[in-house]
Design an enzyme around this catalytic site. Sequence first.
Site, PDB file in Angstrom:
ATOM      1  N   ASP A 195      -8.035 -16.570 -16.661  1.00  0.00           N
ATOM      2  CA  ASP A 195      -9.000 -17.116 -15.653  1.00  0.00           C
ATOM      3  C   ASP A 195      -9.953 -18.317 -16.437  1.00  0.00           C
ATOM      4  OD1 ASP A 195      -9.223 -16.732 -12.449  1.00  0.00           O
ATOM      5  OD2 ASP A 195     -11.686 -16.922 -13.392  1.00  0.00           O
ATOM      6  N   ASP A 214      -3.904 -10.769 -15.995  1.00  0.00           N
ATOM      7  CA  ASP A 214      -4.842 -11.143 -15.437  1.00  0.00           C
ATOM      8  C   ASP A 214      -6.350 -11.641 -16.318  1.00  0.00           C
ATOM      9  OD1 ASP A 214      -6.461 -13.809 -14.441  1.00  0.00           O
ATOM     10  OD2 ASP A 214      -5.332 -13.323 -12.633  1.00  0.00           O
ATOM     11  N   ASP A 248      -4.511   3.710   2.484  1.00  0.00           N
ATOM     12  CA  ASP A 248      -5.616   3.694   2.373  1.00  0.00           C
ATOM     13  C   ASP A 248      -6.397   1.811   3.362  1.00  0.00           C
ATOM     14  OD1 ASP A 248      -4.944   2.040  -0.131  1.00  0.00           O
ATOM     15  OD2 ASP A 248      -6.537   2.521  -1.314  1.00  0.00           O
ATOM     16  N   ASP A 268      -1.401  -1.099  -4.220  1.00  0.00           N
ATOM     17  CA  ASP A 268      -2.089  -0.765  -4.706  1.00  0.00           C
ATOM     18  C   ASP A 268      -0.595  -0.298  -6.008  1.00  0.00           C
ATOM     19  OD1 ASP A 268      -0.327   1.459  -3.957  1.00  0.00           O
ATOM     20  OD2 ASP A 268      -1.395   2.245  -2.604  1.00  0.00           O
ATOM     21  N   GLU A 293      -5.544 -21.197 -16.693  1.00  0.00           N
ATOM     22  CA  GLU A 293      -5.854 -21.512 -15.907  1.00  0.00           C
ATOM     23  C   GLU A 293      -7.170 -22.774 -15.992  1.00  0.00           C
ATOM     24  OE1 GLU A 293      -8.048 -20.950 -11.586  1.00  0.00           O
ATOM     25  OE2 GLU A 293      -9.061 -20.302 -12.852  1.00  0.00           O
ATOM     26  N   ASN A 350      -0.745   4.703   0.052  1.00  0.00           N
ATOM     27  CA  ASN A 350      -1.084   5.495   0.534  1.00  0.00           C
ATOM     28  C   ASN A 350      -1.947   5.265   1.913  1.00  0.00           C
ATOM     29  OD1 ASN A 350      -3.423   3.891  -0.250  1.00  0.00           O
ATOM     30  ND2 ASN A 350      -4.115   5.279  -1.823  1.00  0.00           N
ATOM     31  N   ASP A 408       0.466  -1.387  -0.285  1.00  0.00           N
ATOM     32  CA  ASP A 408       0.206   0.305   0.041  1.00  0.00           C
ATOM     33  C   ASP A 408       0.801   1.187  -0.549  1.00  0.00           C
ATOM     34  OD1 ASP A 408      -1.813   1.809   0.200  1.00  0.00           O
ATOM     35  OD2 ASP A 408      -1.793   1.452   2.584  1.00  0.00           O
ATOM     36  N   HIS A 456      -2.515 -17.440  -5.524  1.00  0.00           N
ATOM     37  CA  HIS A 456      -3.824 -16.957  -4.531  1.00  0.00           C
ATOM     38  C   HIS A 456      -5.033 -17.209  -4.211  1.00  0.00           C
ATOM     39  CE1 HIS A 456      -5.543 -16.877  -8.455  1.00  0.00           C
ATOM     40  NE2 HIS A 456      -6.806 -16.167  -8.159  1.00  0.00           N
ATOM     41  N   ASP A 457      -5.052 -18.368  -4.626  1.00  0.00           N
ATOM     42  CA  ASP A 457      -6.063 -19.196  -4.330  1.00  0.00           C
ATOM     43  C   ASP A 457      -5.858 -20.514  -3.315  1.00  0.00           C
ATOM     44  OD1 ASP A 457      -8.497 -17.896  -5.891  1.00  0.00           O
ATOM     45  OD2 ASP A 457      -8.254 -18.971  -7.856  1.00  0.00           O
TER      46      ASP A 457
END
Length: 574
Positions: free
Chosen positions: A208, A101, A28, A32, A265, A26, A24, A340-341
């Site tokens: 994907d 992706d 939040d 990003d 995938e 900024n 990150d 990520h899965d």
Amino acid sequence: MSDSTIRPFQAPVVYQIYPRSFQDSNGDGIGDLPGITSRLDYLHKLGVEVIWLSPIYESPNDDNGYDISNYRKIMPEFGTMEDFDELLEQAKKRGIRIVMDLVVNHTSDEHEWFIEAKSSRDSQYRDYYVWKDPAGFKDDGTPIPPNNWISAFSPSAWEWEPATEQFYLHLFSTKQPDLNWENPTVREEVYDLMRFWLDKGVAGFRMDVINLISKDQTFPDDPAVAAGSKENSLVMAANGPRVHEFLAEMNQKVLSHYEVLTVGETPCVTAEDGLLYAGFDRGELQMIFQFEHMDVDASPDGFGKWSDTRFDLKDLKRVLAKWQNDLGGRAWNSLYWNNHDQPRAVSRFGNDSPQWRVLSAKMLATTLHFMQGTPYVYQGEELGMTNVYFDSVDRYQDLEIHDTWAKYVESGIIEPEQMLSFISASGRDNARTPMQWSAEENAGFTTGSPWLELNPRYAEINAEEALADKNSVFYFYQRLLQLRRQEPVMITGTFELLDDVAAPSDSEVFAYLRHGVGEQEGQTLLVMANFTDQPLQRSFETYGSERSLLISNYSDDTEETLRPYEAKVYKFRK
């Protein structure tokens, strides 16, 4: 059978970034694009040549960006198109290419195509999606879905749209309606958005669930669901009748006109399917992600991935060796432990205790990177990041986790504590906890409140500590990436499992050979990995008159004794 040619897409190692959890910039609490740019020197130091970005497009985030509302805009939380252009430019300066992706089996229900499509049966966008009349009506007037398919994230793969009195298909969330690839206009829309990004300078696509794009137009019932299964019906949509036609068309119209890296995938595939999707002579994709080795620890009780059962190394060897042998010389493998899965590899296939975490992380890396194929490194894997345990489902963010909780816990099938154990072992949020950069507050990921809780082990496992320790997991990965550039046998050599390929008998050691071909003929790599916390004795033949130790996760060599989680590679020359 082997092919000694090194094609451009085969040489590099790919590093996957999940932007929301990487860095990150900024405050939040959400990673990003400027945050990624700020960490390019770190990736360059690791030796990364290709970055795959999980989706950064405009999205309402029902499934963390895999529900896209505009393919040509950047999600505001991640920054702007100018931020992306800067990332692309700065990566290029460091010799790093960016792969995007591509999520085109479905869109968000907030995409303008779907908003128009659901407005009227006469809309020009109606046929962009899959709409069906009800199979009938219940006594109370409730419409019955066209078939019994279960989606990945909800009870039914069909959602009733009362305004136009039809169901639409969604293999995933209700907010992810499936595109109708039977419509040639849809395909042209997809090809056009692909050209948009390729013309910007991106180096290719990870696609994907790309093997779900062609559905059997009779939409038959799922026999597993009819027999009582609560698992999703993706197998009913996988490898459909026109999928190879569509991918060949995509290649001919778009991909063949650019220098790209492509990986699809593809759930529910066999090695025979892999040859069709990624065969060197097929003109479709360069490689695929298969999931067979990700199922070796699946639930013995029929709960799919939801299990805390420990895998059997014999099963893992059988699957990986099969893919190596069946694709060898004819197609290209993708090699991965994490994404990520998936849960963290060191917790799943290694040992994440303080005593063994580093050694077992290096052991797993060695086992994977010396196989034939393109290795994929998921963010934090190079640090040996681990799974996380949260004591309440409310502390998790993942859509799949909450859907599964409702399916199994709220219905009384699985007790809450047992399900929390399953989630800790198998849940997707294990991979999505923020990247651990330092021991500072919030692990250096953000100065704000992170969107997902950090793994509390960040104080001991972080990049700052790893960069200061010459024996860290990071520097071991760095060495593996260097060796890939120095040792062509790692890329082109044939594979030979030192066990019975069809029915491996050794449940403790994973050992295999890579035999050089072409200019490397006469060279052999012997890879040995102890998957246990016990010392073992193994003897192997000599494969040449000259032997050298190429890499090891221990500082010395005890020859035929394999110490706990020891992995080493010998190079032989005749």
